[in-house]
Write an enzyme that holds these catalytic residues in place. Structure first.
Site, PDB file in Angstrom:
ATOM      1  N   ARG A  13      37.077  59.035  32.717  1.00 67.00           N
ATOM      2  CA  ARG A  13      37.426  57.928  31.820  1.00 67.00           C
ATOM      3  C   ARG A  13      36.834  56.604  32.284  1.00 67.00           C
ATOM      4  O   ARG A  13      36.870  55.615  31.550  1.00 67.00           O
ATOM      5  CB  ARG A  13      38.947  57.804  31.701  1.00 67.00           C
ATOM      6  CG  ARG A  13      39.577  58.880  30.827  1.00 67.00           C
ATOM      7  CD  ARG A  13      41.057  58.595  30.642  1.00 67.00           C
ATOM      8  NE  ARG A  13      41.629  59.358  29.550  1.00 67.00           N
ATOM      9  CZ  ARG A  13      42.903  59.283  29.184  1.00 67.00           C
ATOM     10  NH1 ARG A  13      43.731  58.490  29.826  1.00 67.00           N
ATOM     11  NH2 ARG A  13      43.349  60.018  28.170  1.00 67.00           N
ATOM     12  N   GLY A  14      36.321  56.567  33.487  1.00 68.86           N
ATOM     13  CA  GLY A  14      35.722  55.344  34.001  1.00 68.86           C
ATOM     14  C   GLY A  14      34.333  55.124  33.427  1.00 68.86           C
ATOM     15  O   GLY A  14      33.798  55.964  32.692  1.00 68.86           O
ATOM     16  N   MET A  15      33.749  53.999  33.770  1.00 65.31           N
ATOM     17  CA  MET A  15      32.441  53.656  33.216  1.00 65.31           C
ATOM     18  C   MET A  15      31.376  54.681  33.598  1.00 65.31           C
ATOM     19  O   MET A  15      30.642  55.187  32.741  1.00 65.31           O
ATOM     20  CB  MET A  15      32.025  52.254  33.676  1.00 65.31           C
ATOM     21  CG  MET A  15      30.675  51.829  33.130  1.00 65.31           C
ATOM     22  SD  MET A  15      30.291  50.096  33.411  1.00 65.31           S
ATOM     23  CE  MET A  15      30.317  50.013  35.203  1.00 65.31           C
ATOM     24  N   SER A 108      28.384  52.837  46.491  1.00 61.04           N
ATOM     25  CA  SER A 108      28.184  51.464  46.031  1.00 61.04           C
ATOM     26  C   SER A 108      27.216  50.778  46.978  1.00 61.04           C
ATOM     27  O   SER A 108      27.191  51.065  48.178  1.00 61.04           O
ATOM     28  CB  SER A 108      29.514  50.709  46.024  1.00 61.04           C
ATOM     29  OG  SER A 108      29.301  49.317  45.897  1.00 61.04           O
ATOM     30  N   SER A 109      26.435  49.853  46.436  1.00 62.03           N
ATOM     31  CA  SER A 109      25.473  49.140  47.278  1.00 62.03           C
ATOM     32  C   SER A 109      26.153  48.196  48.267  1.00 62.03           C
ATOM     33  O   SER A 109      25.508  47.693  49.190  1.00 62.03           O
ATOM     34  CB  SER A 109      24.486  48.356  46.412  1.00 62.03           C
ATOM     35  OG  SER A 109      25.173  47.448  45.574  1.00 62.03           O
ATOM     36  N   CYS A 110      27.458  47.957  48.114  1.00 55.69           N
ATOM     37  CA  CYS A 110      28.150  47.082  49.067  1.00 55.69           C
ATOM     38  C   CYS A 110      28.358  47.744  50.424  1.00 55.69           C
ATOM     39  O   CYS A 110      28.858  47.120  51.352  1.00 55.69           O
ATOM     40  CB  CYS A 110      29.489  46.619  48.497  1.00 55.69           C
ATOM     41  SG  CYS A 110      30.740  47.907  48.428  1.00 55.69           S
ATOM     42  N   TYR A 137      36.676  48.147  50.598  1.00 50.43           N
ATOM     43  CA  TYR A 137      36.055  49.067  49.643  1.00 50.43           C
ATOM     44  C   TYR A 137      34.775  49.657  50.231  1.00 50.43           C
ATOM     45  O   TYR A 137      34.521  50.861  50.121  1.00 50.43           O
ATOM     46  CB  TYR A 137      35.748  48.320  48.344  1.00 50.43           C
ATOM     47  CG  TYR A 137      35.049  49.140  47.285  1.00 50.43           C
ATOM     48  CD1 TYR A 137      35.738  50.099  46.563  1.00 50.43           C
ATOM     49  CD2 TYR A 137      33.705  48.919  46.997  1.00 50.43           C
ATOM     50  CE1 TYR A 137      35.098  50.841  45.575  1.00 50.43           C
ATOM     51  CE2 TYR A 137      33.060  49.657  46.008  1.00 50.43           C
ATOM     52  CZ  TYR A 137      33.760  50.612  45.308  1.00 50.43           C
ATOM     53  OH  TYR A 137      33.137  51.349  44.327  1.00 50.43           O
ATOM     54  N   LYS A 141      33.756  53.630  51.039  1.00 50.56           N
ATOM     55  CA  LYS A 141      32.573  54.294  50.494  1.00 50.56           C
ATOM     56  C   LYS A 141      31.661  54.836  51.596  1.00 50.56           C
ATOM     57  O   LYS A 141      31.033  55.893  51.436  1.00 50.56           O
ATOM     58  CB  LYS A 141      31.806  53.341  49.579  1.00 50.56           C
ATOM     59  CG  LYS A 141      32.503  53.078  48.255  1.00 50.56           C
ATOM     60  CD  LYS A 141      32.647  54.361  47.450  1.00 50.56           C
ATOM     61  CE  LYS A 141      33.275  54.150  46.100  1.00 50.56           C
ATOM     62  NZ  LYS A 141      33.426  55.416  45.343  1.00 50.56           N
ATOM     63  N   HIS A 180      33.862  42.873  37.343  1.00 51.89           N
ATOM     64  CA  HIS A 180      32.649  42.433  38.028  1.00 51.89           C
ATOM     65  C   HIS A 180      32.004  41.283  37.253  1.00 51.89           C
ATOM     66  O   HIS A 180      32.428  40.941  36.145  1.00 51.89           O
ATOM     67  CB  HIS A 180      31.670  43.597  38.163  1.00 51.89           C
ATOM     68  CG  HIS A 180      32.101  44.627  39.149  1.00 51.89           C
ATOM     69  ND1 HIS A 180      32.734  45.793  38.787  1.00 51.89           N
ATOM     70  CD2 HIS A 180      32.006  44.665  40.504  1.00 51.89           C
ATOM     71  CE1 HIS A 180      32.993  46.508  39.861  1.00 51.89           C
ATOM     72  NE2 HIS A 180      32.569  45.852  40.924  1.00 51.89           N
ATOM     73  N   LYS A 188      33.708  35.809  29.011  1.00 53.76           N
ATOM     74  CA  LYS A 188      33.807  34.349  29.063  1.00 53.76           C
ATOM     75  C   LYS A 188      32.922  33.692  27.998  1.00 53.76           C
ATOM     76  O   LYS A 188      33.341  32.745  27.317  1.00 53.76           O
ATOM     77  CB  LYS A 188      33.407  33.837  30.454  1.00 53.76           C
ATOM     78  CG  LYS A 188      34.461  34.018  31.530  1.00 53.76           C
ATOM     79  CD  LYS A 188      33.961  33.402  32.829  1.00 53.76           C
ATOM     80  CE  LYS A 188      35.012  33.437  33.925  1.00 53.76           C
ATOM     81  NZ  LYS A 188      34.518  32.790  35.167  1.00 53.76           N
ATOM     82  N   TRP A 203      31.620  31.303  38.348  1.00 52.94           N
ATOM     83  CA  TRP A 203      32.024  31.243  39.757  1.00 52.94           C
ATOM     84  C   TRP A 203      30.831  31.023  40.681  1.00 52.94           C
ATOM     85  O   TRP A 203      29.743  31.557  40.455  1.00 52.94           O
ATOM     86  CB  TRP A 203      32.696  32.551  40.155  1.00 52.94           C
ATOM     87  CG  TRP A 203      34.149  32.618  39.796  1.00 52.94           C
ATOM     88  CD1 TRP A 203      34.788  31.974  38.783  1.00 52.94           C
ATOM     89  CD2 TRP A 203      35.149  33.393  40.474  1.00 52.94           C
ATOM     90  NE1 TRP A 203      36.118  32.295  38.767  1.00 52.94           N
ATOM     91  CE2 TRP A 203      36.373  33.150  39.792  1.00 52.94           C
ATOM     92  CE3 TRP A 203      35.142  34.244  41.565  1.00 52.94           C
ATOM     93  CZ2 TRP A 203      37.571  33.755  40.183  1.00 52.94           C
ATOM     94  CZ3 TRP A 203      36.319  34.844  41.961  1.00 52.94           C
ATOM     95  CH2 TRP A 203      37.522  34.599  41.287  1.00 52.94           C
ATOM     96  N   ARG A 210      21.215  39.146  42.173  1.00 55.50           N
ATOM     97  CA  ARG A 210      21.855  40.427  41.911  1.00 55.50           C
ATOM     98  C   ARG A 210      20.943  41.316  41.063  1.00 55.50           C
ATOM     99  O   ARG A 210      20.213  40.848  40.200  1.00 55.50           O
ATOM    100  CB  ARG A 210      23.192  40.237  41.179  1.00 55.50           C
ATOM    101  CG  ARG A 210      24.293  39.625  42.018  1.00 55.50           C
ATOM    102  CD  ARG A 210      24.767  40.559  43.103  1.00 55.50           C
ATOM    103  NE  ARG A 210      25.850  39.958  43.894  1.00 55.50           N
ATOM    104  CZ  ARG A 210      25.676  39.210  44.971  1.00 55.50           C
ATOM    105  NH1 ARG A 210      24.443  38.940  45.392  1.00 55.50           N
ATOM    106  NH2 ARG A 210      26.712  38.732  45.630  1.00 55.50           N
ATOM    107  N   ASP A 270      30.649  33.011  46.582  1.00 58.22           N
ATOM    108  CA  ASP A 270      29.405  33.565  46.072  1.00 58.22           C
ATOM    109  C   ASP A 270      29.266  35.049  46.376  1.00 58.22           C
ATOM    110  O   ASP A 270      28.580  35.783  45.667  1.00 58.22           O
ATOM    111  CB  ASP A 270      28.203  32.851  46.700  1.00 58.22           C
ATOM    112  CG  ASP A 270      27.749  31.647  45.883  1.00 58.22           C
ATOM    113  OD1 ASP A 270      28.036  31.604  44.677  1.00 58.22           O
ATOM    114  OD2 ASP A 270      27.108  30.761  46.475  1.00 58.22           O
TER     115      ASP A 270
END
Length: 310
Positions: A13-15, A108-110, A137, A141, A180, A188, A203, A210, A270
Site C-alpha cells: 500500500r506504500g508508494m 535509502s540513500s540516507c 532510520y 536501513k 518528504h 504547499k 524550509w 537533491r 537543510d
C-alpha cells in the site's frame, strides 16, 4: 522470474510497494501476495514467521518501512529505528527459515555518510558519520543491507539490496508534518495557489542539492534486478542528476501554476548538503531511469489532485 511465481510484496500500500505491484501486474505476473497491516503485523515476529512458512513465496519485495521527511525522522527517532529494524529482521529471518531464496530489500540513500564524496558510490557505506536528523532510520536501513549480506554468506540465500535516491510519485505522503520535500512542496504550492497567496515558504536555505526519482522507475529497477537474477550486492538507483531545493520548488510552482515568490525559512534545517548517487552499477547491467523531473512532478500533482478530491 516465472510469470506464475508466487511473489510477496511487503508494503504493497506504500508508494514503492504499490508501484512494484502495478508494474508486476502490467508485466503479466499473476500470483501476487499482499497483506494489509491489519492482516499481517510485520513487527510481530511470530505472525511473520507463521505467514511465510505457510505461503512459502518464491520471491519477496521488502518495501515495507516507516518513512518520513526531516521533521518526522528527527522527532520520532525511536519509532523510526525500532519499527524498521523489526520489519526487516522479521522478514529476512523468516524468509530464510521458510526456504525463500530470492528477496529484494529496499533501502535509502540516507545510509551514506553525511559528507560523502559526490556522486556517492556503494563502497562509501560506513566510511563516515551519518546525517544526524535521520540517523536512526539510516542505521536501521544499514542493518537491513547487512542482514541480506550475511544471510547470503552464511546460508547461501540470494538477497539483494536496492538503494533509491529521493522518491516521489503516486501514493506519496502529502502530510506536511511527515512528508518528504517534494510532496510537501506540491501541497504547499497548491494550497498557496488556492488561497491566492503571494509567497511560498520553503524550509532551509534552498541551496542543498537533491536527486529525485519517479517511483515507477524505481519499481522497474527492482523488478529488473530480480529478472536479471542478480543474487547479491548493493545497487544505487537514481537518475545521476540533481537540482537545488530552490530549483525543484520553482519547477513545482510552474507545474502547479502558482506564480508567487519563494521565501526561505532559514530557521528550519537543510539536512545533508548534497546527495547524488553514482548509478554506474545499474547502468552497467543495462538499466536507467526514464521519467524526467518535470514529467514526474506533473504526474504526481495529478495524483495529489485525485487524492484531494476523494
Amino acid at each position: 522470474m516465472d510469470k506464475n511465481a508466487k511473489i510477496f510484496i511487503a508494503g504493497h500500500r506504500g508508494m514503492v510497494g504499490s508501484a512494484i505491484a502495478r508494474r508486476l501486474a502490467a508485466a503479466g505476473y499473476t500470483n501476487l501476495i499482499t497483506r494489509t497491516h491489519a492482516e499481517l503485523d510485520l513487527i510481530d515476529q511470530t505472525v511473520v514467521t507463521q505467514f511465510l512458512e505457510h505461503e512459502k513465496p518464491d520471491y519477496i519485495f521488502l518495501a515495507a518501512a516507516k518513512v518520513g521527511g526531516i521533521h518526522a525522522n528527527n522527532t520520532y527517532r525511536a519509532e523510526f529505528i525500532y519499527q524498521n529494524l523489526m520489519i526487516e529482521a522479521n522478514i529476512v529471518h523468516a524468509a530464510w527459515k521458510a526456504g525463500v531464496q530470492r528477496l529484494l530489500f529496499l533501502g535509502s540513500s540516507c545510509i551514506y555518510p553525511r559528507d560523502c564524496p559526490q556522486p556517492i558510490k556503494e563502497e562509501y557505506l560506513l566510511t563516515g558519520p551519518l546525517e544526524q536528523t535521520n540517523e536512526p532510520y539510516a542505521i536501521a536501513k544499514i542493518v537491513g543491507i547487512k542482514l541480506c549480506e550475511n544471510y547470503n554468506r552464511q546460508y547461501g540465500t540470494q538477497y539483494v539490496s536496492a538503494m533509491p535516491t529521493n522518491l516521489y510519485g503516486p501514493n506519496d505522503n502529502y502530510d506536511l508534518n511527515t512528508s518528504h520535500v517534494l510532496p510537501a512542496l506540491i501541497r504547499k504550492a497548491h494550497e498557496a495557489k488556492v488561497r491566492g497567496d503571494k509567497e511560498l515558504v520553503v524550509w532551509g536555505s534552498g541551496k542543498p542539492m537533491r536527486e529525485f526519482l519517479y517511483v515507477d522507475d524505481m519499481a522497474d529497477a527492482c523488478i529488473f534486478l530480480m529478472e536479471q537474477n542478480i543474487s547479491e550486492g548493493l545497487f544505487n538507483v537514481g537518475t545521476a542528476e540533481d537540482v537545488t531545493i530552490r530549483e525543484v520548488a520553482e519547477t513545482v510552482m510552474s507545474v502547479v501554476g502558482f506564480d508567487g515568490e519563494i521565501v526561505f525559512d532559514a530557521s528550519k534545517p537543510d539536512g545533508t548538503p548534497r546527495k547524488l548517487l553514482n548509478v554506474d552499477r545499474m547502468r552497467e547491467l543495462g538499466w536507467q531511469a526514464k521519467t524526467s523531473l518535470r514529467d514526474g512532478i506533473a504526474k504526481s500533482y495529478a495524483d495529489f489532485l485525485t487524492k484531494s478530491a476523494e
